[in-house]
Design an enzyme around this catalytic site. Sequence first.
Site, short mmCIF file in Angstrom:
data_model
loop_
_atom_site.label_atom_id
_atom_site.label_comp_id
_atom_site.label_asym_id
_atom_site.label_seq_id
_atom_site.Cartn_x
_atom_site.Cartn_y
_atom_site.Cartn_z
N LYS A 143 -1.95 6.92 3.16
CA LYS A 143 -2.97 7.95 3.42
C LYS A 143 -4.22 7.39 4.11
O LYS A 143 -4.14 7.07 5.29
CB LYS A 143 -3.28 8.70 2.12
N ASP A 184 0.14 2.29 -7.68
CA ASP A 184 0.36 3.10 -6.49
C ASP A 184 -0.97 3.77 -6.15
O ASP A 184 -1.35 4.77 -6.75
CB ASP A 184 1.46 4.14 -6.75
N TYR A 187 4.14 10.35 -8.79
CA TYR A 187 5.04 10.40 -7.64
C TYR A 187 4.82 9.16 -6.81
O TYR A 187 3.68 8.76 -6.56
CB TYR A 187 4.73 11.65 -6.81
N1 PMP Z 1 2.68 7.60 -3.71
C1 PMP Z 1 1.78 8.56 -3.97
C2 PMP Z 1 0.84 8.39 -5.11
C3 PMP Z 1 1.75 9.72 -3.17
O1 PMP Z 1 0.85 10.68 -3.47
C4 PMP Z 1 2.65 9.84 -2.09
C5 PMP Z 1 2.66 11.06 -1.18
N2 PMP Z 1 1.94 12.14 -1.57
C6 PMP Z 1 3.56 8.80 -1.86
C7 PMP Z 1 3.55 7.70 -2.68
C8 PMP Z 1 4.54 8.88 -0.73
O2 PMP Z 1 3.88 8.73 0.48
P1 PMP Z 1 4.50 9.30 1.84
O3 PMP Z 1 4.46 10.80 1.76
O4 PMP Z 1 3.61 8.72 2.90
O5 PMP Z 1 5.90 8.78 1.94
#
Ligand code: PMP
Length: 398
Positions: free
Chosen positions: A245, A217, A143
């Site tokens: 995060k 990511d 994701y």
């Molecule tokens: N990339 C990863 C690997 C994630 O786990 C997440 C959110 N869980 C995101 C992108 C998106 O981040 P956000 O919720 O801050 O938009």
Amino acid sequence: MAIATSLWRRARAVIPGGVNSPVRAWGTVGAGEPFFVRRGEGAYLEDTDGKRYVDWVQSWGPLIFGHSDPEVVEAVQEAAADGTTFGAPTEREVELAEEICAAVPSVEKVRLVSSGTEAAMSAVRLARGFTGRGWILKFAGCYHGHADTLLTDTDAVVCQFNDADAVSAAVERQGEELAGIIVEPVAGNMGVVPPAPGFLEALRDLCDASGALLVFDEVITGFRVARGGAQERYGIRPDLTVLGKIAGGGLPLAAFGGRGEVMDELAPEGPVYQAGTLSGNPLATAAALAVLRRLRDPDIYRQLEETGAALEAGLRHEDVTAQRVGSMLTVFFRSAPVRNVEDARASDLDRYGAFFRHLLAHGVYVAPSQFEALFVSTAHGPSEVERTVEATQEFLAG
Ligand code: PMP
């Protein structure tokens, strides 16, 4: 409400198969109404009825020191007294950029934004601008936020995580048109799935051969599986890195960065436009610095590793497979290892739901979906581990 519902239906129709939204996740375990949080302290959440829970979700990962960490709270309060947003540079923004570049091995230059979605979307836009190519290769079950290419299959080739042969075949087919490969180097959004030996190396080699950019990511893994993220832990240098995060210290901040010559394509120096009203927000940079500076201490990662290992050891049982990298862990309700999202889907999801409800009733809050991770913080210690292990073993024995 009607509009929100219909948008959600449309969105659901195009999600490749993930169960990534917390709201949807509650649905997967049949937990009924979510509780409402009143406050958090260290490893604990308290709901509006005054019930306390050991919290292994920790806002889905950002809180490496637990809730309402005193140093973060003080830094944010102090910053707020001087103004909440300027839309112009501050010294703290530069200090944070320096801190990130010093910590993350491949990041020479970095741009601050406000969410992981925005950071991943911008990194992909930059990869397309830099290479002049359109296609992106990504992995089922990973994701990267809710931007179109990353959530749908628009201009994207999708492979299974840990299947280097499939990636190699796709690169052969699409190599000249491929702008980048984006991957969670340790998957967290299909539950925790470590990279198979050689998988990340293969992605690096295929990118080098085809001219596509490798985008890690590290929204979850950054500052978590090591100070320098998965790229430090596994020794692979991506071209671009997406952070969020922990990098934001629990406030809305994310970042993307990488090789200088690639980052130089960004506006205002380069032609790839990117801007954000609240980017480098003074409260968020204050929180981030209060956290990231303390993460220079290697003892913190030793402690996280120890707590994670103790939790993993206590959760072991023949009916489940616990997969852990450092302080991220998932208990899969199947006995065989999970290497990709297909394996994760073959878990007993109903039993996971029952497990979640059992733990919640015993004052332990874990992710309400099989396809998520437990996050260990420095606020978790032996008593939180013991309480969780006891409730789990009771469930597994029943
Ligand atoms: N990339 C990863 C690997 C994630 O786990 C997440 C959110 N869980 C995101 C992108 C998106 O981040 P956000 O919720 O801050 O938009």
